[in-house]
Design a protein around this motif. Structure first.
Motif, PDB file in Angstrom:
ATOM      1  N   THR A 181      35.855 -18.266 -51.518  1.00  0.00           N
ATOM      2  CA  THR A 181      34.654 -18.521 -52.309  1.00  0.00           C
ATOM      3  C   THR A 181      33.508 -18.954 -51.409  1.00  0.00           C
ATOM      4  O   THR A 181      32.369 -19.039 -51.849  1.00  0.00           O
ATOM      5  N   ARG A 182      33.830 -19.230 -50.152  1.00  0.00           N
ATOM      6  CA  ARG A 182      32.849 -19.540 -49.121  1.00  0.00           C
ATOM      7  C   ARG A 182      33.490 -19.240 -47.789  1.00  0.00           C
ATOM      8  O   ARG A 182      34.699 -19.090 -47.682  1.00  0.00           O
ATOM      9  N   TRP A 183      32.681 -19.149 -46.744  1.00  0.00           N
ATOM     10  CA  TRP A 183      33.261 -18.983 -45.430  1.00  0.00           C
ATOM     11  C   TRP A 183      34.111 -20.207 -45.097  1.00  0.00           C
ATOM     12  O   TRP A 183      33.754 -21.329 -45.450  1.00  0.00           O
ATOM     13  N   PRO A 184      35.241 -20.037 -44.409  1.00  0.00           N
ATOM     14  CA  PRO A 184      36.149 -21.158 -44.134  1.00  0.00           C
ATOM     15  C   PRO A 184      35.517 -22.328 -43.402  1.00  0.00           C
ATOM     16  O   PRO A 184      35.959 -23.457 -43.545  1.00  0.00           O
ATOM     17  N   ARG A 238      23.150  -2.823 -46.743  1.00  0.00           N
ATOM     18  CA  ARG A 238      24.491  -3.365 -46.855  1.00  0.00           C
ATOM     19  C   ARG A 238      24.388  -4.850 -47.183  1.00  0.00           C
ATOM     20  O   ARG A 238      23.437  -5.517 -46.785  1.00  0.00           O
ATOM     21  N   ILE A 239      25.363  -5.340 -47.932  1.00  0.00           N
ATOM     22  CA  ILE A 239      25.359  -6.733 -48.358  1.00  0.00           C
ATOM     23  C   ILE A 239      26.432  -7.489 -47.586  1.00  0.00           C
ATOM     24  O   ILE A 239      27.616  -7.175 -47.695  1.00  0.00           O
ATOM     25  N   LYS A 240      25.995  -8.455 -46.793  1.00  0.00           N
ATOM     26  CA  LYS A 240      26.934  -9.317 -46.092  1.00  0.00           C
ATOM     27  C   LYS A 240      27.254 -10.477 -47.022  1.00  0.00           C
ATOM     28  O   LYS A 240      26.407 -11.344 -47.271  1.00  0.00           O
ATOM     29  N   TRP A 241      28.455 -10.458 -47.547  1.00  0.00           N
ATOM     30  CA  TRP A 241      28.876 -11.464 -48.513  1.00  0.00           C
ATOM     31  C   TRP A 241      28.711 -12.863 -47.922  1.00  0.00           C
ATOM     32  O   TRP A 241      29.057 -13.078 -46.752  1.00  0.00           O
TER      33      TRP A 241
END
Length: 267
Positions: free
Chosen positions: A252-255, A122-125
């Protein structure tokens, strides 16, 4: 594809790695292999400074052991012997593909190679590979610009193979039969995955769907607000698309800014 690696005088890997590269028709690479170093990212920096990039060959620095590996946002970690620790620089065809999806492209290419061993990846974005919620691999993508033009792409990869896995992580030796979790084999597999980057970059819809089919979760919690969002999928540029009832968001990135999908390094 060229059936051999171009090795420089610093190569220490012995004949096994070269034999596997030839056998599997891996792309031509200029390689440096280090028994131990502070960081493959730093070693690659030094190499690119000492021998300026001409774009004729992809380059990679491999290490048996890193004492101060570089992670996201400059985080430091020790990479023990037995894993695959690589920092690579690759040319980029600016006429096609989404460079801002670099990390996702590499994640998909490596996931496909792992799945050939029957592993449920699984891919964790945006940049981690998981097995049953435990981290198997991490990626550090970077884009290098000069004069507004994309000069090269760089990618750091750490893959747990036969090394002791830290808390919350997993190594291939825990998942595969004896003899299938060999560092030399998976070094070649990582290089082969990197060899697919440009091909996949020119097929962004394939990448988008491939990532969506392997996403690690259906929901994600905003680390700042604590709100839970439903994951809808990816935008064409790799952004994570979210909804909460009638509300929508695009990350586009984690907050909290801890995971950047794009690095603009001027050289």
């Amino acid at each position: 594809m060229v059936a051999a690696a171009v090795l420089n005088h610093q190569l220490r890997a012995g004949g096994g790695l070269l034999h596997r590269l030839r056998r599997h028709q891996a792309a031509a690479w200029r390689l440096q292999c280090k028994p131990v170093c502070a960081s493959t990212e730093l070693e690659l920096n030094h190499w690119l400074q000492a021998v300026p990039w001409r774009g004729e060959w992809p380059r990679a620095v491999l290490a048996d052991h890193q004492t101060r590996g570089q992670g996201q946002r400059g985080r430091r970690w020790e990479a023990a012997r037995g894993g695959v620790w690589i920092s690579a620089a690759l040319p980029w065809d600016a006429s096609g593909g989404h460079a801002d999806m670099l990390g996702l492209i590499v994640a998909l290419a490596l996931a496909e190679r792992l799945e050939q061993e029957g592993l449920p990846v699984r891919i964790k974005w945006p940049n981690d590979l998981l097995i049953d919620s435990r981290k198997l691999a991490g990626l550090l993508p970077r884009l290098v610009f000069r004069g507004g033009r994309l000069r090269m792409v760089r990618i750091g990869i750490g893959l747990n193979v036969a090394n002791p896995s830290p808390m919350g992580a997993v190594a291939l030796r825990e998942l595969l039969p004896h003899g299938r979790a060999r560092r030399d084999f998976w070094t070649v597999e990582v290089l082969r995955a990197l060899g697919r980057v440009q091909t996949l970059a020119n097929r962004p819809e394939v990448v988008r769907l491939g990532i969506e089919n392997r996403l690690w979760a259906h929901q994600v919690q905003d680390p700042q607000s604590g709100e839970t969002w439903d994951i809808q999928g990816l935008a064409s540029n790799g952004a994570l698309q979210l909804c909460q009832g009638t509300r929508t968001a695009s990350w586009t990135r984690w907050p909290d800014g801890t995971l950047d999908n794009l690095y603009n390094l001027a050289r």
